[in-house]
Design an enzyme around this catalytic site. Structure first.
Site, PDB file in Angstrom:
ATOM      1  N   ARG A  59       0.840  -1.214   0.000  1.00 34.03           N
ATOM      2  CA  ARG A  59       0.000   0.000   0.000  1.00 34.03           C
ATOM      3  C   ARG A  59       0.869   1.256   0.000  1.00 34.03           C
ATOM      4  O   ARG A  59       0.453   2.322  -0.461  1.00 34.03           O
ATOM      5  CB  ARG A  59      -0.970  -0.001   1.201  1.00 34.03           C
ATOM      6  CG  ARG A  59      -1.790   1.280   1.292  1.00 34.03           C
ATOM      7  CD  ARG A  59      -3.049   1.167   2.134  1.00 34.03           C
ATOM      8  NE  ARG A  59      -2.889   0.507   3.387  1.00 34.03           N
ATOM      9  CZ  ARG A  59      -2.265   1.029   4.465  1.00 34.03           C
ATOM     10  NH1 ARG A  59      -1.731   2.238   4.421  1.00 34.03           N
ATOM     11  NH2 ARG A  59      -2.172   0.333   5.570  1.00 34.03           N
ATOM     12  N   TYR A 112     -16.907  13.949 -16.381  1.00 32.08           N
ATOM     13  CA  TYR A 112     -17.450  12.602 -16.178  1.00 32.08           C
ATOM     14  C   TYR A 112     -18.449  12.653 -15.009  1.00 32.08           C
ATOM     15  O   TYR A 112     -18.137  13.221 -13.952  1.00 32.08           O
ATOM     16  CB  TYR A 112     -16.290  11.639 -15.904  1.00 32.08           C
ATOM     17  CG  TYR A 112     -16.735  10.236 -15.551  1.00 32.08           C
ATOM     18  CD1 TYR A 112     -17.606   9.533 -16.373  1.00 32.08           C
ATOM     19  CD2 TYR A 112     -16.272   9.617 -14.394  1.00 32.08           C
ATOM     20  CE1 TYR A 112     -18.009   8.251 -16.046  1.00 32.08           C
ATOM     21  CE2 TYR A 112     -16.666   8.324 -14.069  1.00 32.08           C
ATOM     22  CZ  TYR A 112     -17.543   7.654 -14.896  1.00 32.08           C
ATOM     23  OH  TYR A 112     -17.951   6.388 -14.575  1.00 32.08           O
ATOM     24  N   ASP A 184      -7.925  16.682 -15.911  1.00 29.70           N
ATOM     25  CA  ASP A 184      -8.175  15.275 -16.221  1.00 29.70           C
ATOM     26  C   ASP A 184      -7.829  15.093 -17.703  1.00 29.70           C
ATOM     27  O   ASP A 184      -8.530  15.597 -18.577  1.00 29.70           O
ATOM     28  CB  ASP A 184      -9.644  14.945 -15.930  1.00 29.70           C
ATOM     29  CG  ASP A 184      -9.972  13.476 -16.188  1.00 29.70           C
ATOM     30  OD1 ASP A 184      -9.282  12.847 -17.014  1.00 29.70           O
ATOM     31  OD2 ASP A 184     -10.924  12.964 -15.571  1.00 29.70           O
ATOM     32  N   LYS A 209      -8.728   3.784 -19.492  1.00 28.62           N
ATOM     33  CA  LYS A 209      -9.013   4.186 -20.871  1.00 28.62           C
ATOM     34  C   LYS A 209      -7.768   4.032 -21.765  1.00 28.62           C
ATOM     35  O   LYS A 209      -7.206   2.970 -21.829  1.00 28.62           O
ATOM     36  CB  LYS A 209      -9.556   5.606 -20.889  1.00 28.62           C
ATOM     37  CG  LYS A 209     -10.558   5.901 -19.764  1.00 28.62           C
ATOM     38  CD  LYS A 209     -11.804   5.052 -19.843  1.00 28.62           C
ATOM     39  CE  LYS A 209     -12.749   5.398 -18.717  1.00 28.62           C
ATOM     40  NZ  LYS A 209     -13.588   4.320 -18.268  1.00 28.62           N
TER      41      LYS A 209
END
Ligand code: LCS
Length: 406
Positions: A59, A112, A184, A209
């Site tokens: 992590r 989005y 973004d 994407k």
């Protein structure tokens, strides 16, 4: 490994982020481990104290994840990057790292759907206020800035209308207000647009994407420009825990090796498909930044590097009902959300990706109820066009037979 300075983007895609590993592999191994053994108690304590470099717990950092992070940071021209479990985890990492109660955000009205909803619901519950504004209009952006505005958040080209924001202009407005510009860059990837070069402070991606490109991973990433910001973001990501895992990092890093080639083909195909749709009598309008009819065609030419990406939006004559028949009639194109993969996908934002924004939110953002979004893949363009042509023809027939997908 011998290192040399790499200038050209295609070469960076192939070579960036690859370090030295045991046995000299040419691709980073998948370190599929949650934790790393210490040589001694003193060694563990020293790693935790930050006195020496090494790995502790996945992590916190992991060599496979780090290889991908270094690669994307280099492609975007940033200092370092933070791999996240999804694009939304990347968006949340940015908000949680940069904002506190009492702060104000100016955000593109067209983003989005879940990004907009995250700001207007969860972030609002934590005392962060947002003004949604058409960031294609910099006068409106300037007017929306307040003394407590800490962030200007922009998606360009925007999902799903493909509206463009002038990043150099947006950066100037943000900085004059002591705010930071977050971009973004999912729709173009660093192959076609590098926001940091245009003044952005933070860049993020849904790597689900174009960066990964193969529709088999959900992942995100944040790129920052300096060490101080990186340390703040890393702490937040470590504490909130939305990190990418080693296997997905390996897959995305592999996908990036062909990013340059894929983006060229996406652009080529999308241009041909957009021109086909624009000429088609059953298509009401088409939005693609590579079309002269796009209201920001000149800005797009200046801001994008050699192409305008693979996403197109359009509306069929007959509005939503006709669009629905078309989406039910495609054979080669797949009826699915997401974008940026090698296969062509078609979907309906008002009932799918942007449903969470509500009718009013969509109306304010200019997302019409009949808008259909197409993510053009890397198939032969003639095959995509033939599929769309046949599906459009179905919208004129009274017998609305639903075809099976291939
Ligand atoms: N940013 C943009 C521009 C996006 O298009 C998406 C997802 C995200 C962030 C979030 O990324 P994720 O968490 O899904 O990796 N866009 C989607 C879309 O248009 N259809 O399905 C997902």
């Amino acid at each position: 490994m011998k290192k040399h300075n790499i200038e050209n983007f295609e070469t960076k895609c192939v070579h960036s982020g690859i370090g030295s590993y045991q046995f000299g592999p040419v691709t980073p191994p998948i370190y599929q481990t949650s934790t790393f053994r210490f040589d001694s108690a003193q060694h563990g304590a020293s790693l935790f104290a930050g006195k020496e470099k090494g790995y502790i717990y996945t992590r916190m950092t992991n060599p496979t994840v780090e290889a991908l992070e270094d690669c994307v940071a280099e492609l975007e021209g940033g200092y370092k990057a933070l791999g996240c479990a999804s694009g939304m985890a990347a968006v949340h990492t940015v908000f949680a790292s940069m904002l506190k109660a009492g702060d104000h955000v100016v955000c593109s009205s067209i983003v989005y759907g879940p990004t907009s909803t995250l700001l207007s619901t969860i972030m609002s519950n934590f005392g962060v206020e947002t003004t949604f504004v058409d960031t294609a209009d910099l006068v409106k952006v300037k007017e929306s800035m307040r003394p407590n505005t800490k962030m200007l958040y922009v998606e360009t080209p925007a999902n799903p209308t493909l509206s463009i924001t002038d990043l150099e202009g947006a950066a100037k407005i943000a900085h004059a207000n002591n705010a930071r510009l977050v971009v973004d860059n999912t729709f173009l990837s660093p192959a076609l647009q590098r926001p940091i070069e245009l003044g952005a402070d933070v860049v993020l991606h849904s790597m689900t994407k174009f960066l990964n490109g193969h529709a088999d991973v959900v992942a995100g990433i944040v790129v920052v420009k300096d060490e101080e910001t990186y340390k703040i973001f890393r702490k937040v990501l470590n504490q909130t825990g939305g990190v990418i895992d080693p296997f997905n990092s390996f897959l995305v890093h592999r996908g990036i090796k062909t990013l340059s080639l894929r983006m060229q083909k996406h652009c080529e195909n999308a241009q041909l498909v957009a021109e086909f749709l624009e000429k088609h009598p059953l298509v009401k309008w088409v939005s693609y930044p590579g079309l002269k009819s796009h209201p920001q065609y000149e800005l797009a030419k200046k801001q994008h590097k050699g192409g305008h990406g693979g996403v197109i939006s359009f509306e069929v004559e007959g509005g939503y009902e006709a669009g629905e028949i078309m989406m039910n009639s495609v054979k080669l194109c797949q009826l699915a959300v997401s974008l940026g993969g090698i296969e062509t996908l078609i979907q309906h934002p008002a009932s799918m990706t942007h449903a969470s924004m509500g009718k009013e939110g969509r109306k304010n953002a200019g997302i019409t109820e009949g808008l259909v979004r197409l993510s053009v893949g890397i198939e032969n363009a003639a095959d995509i066009i033939e599929c769309l042509e046949n599906a459009l023809e179905q919208t004129t027939k009274t017998d609305t037979t639903v075809f099976e997908q291939v």
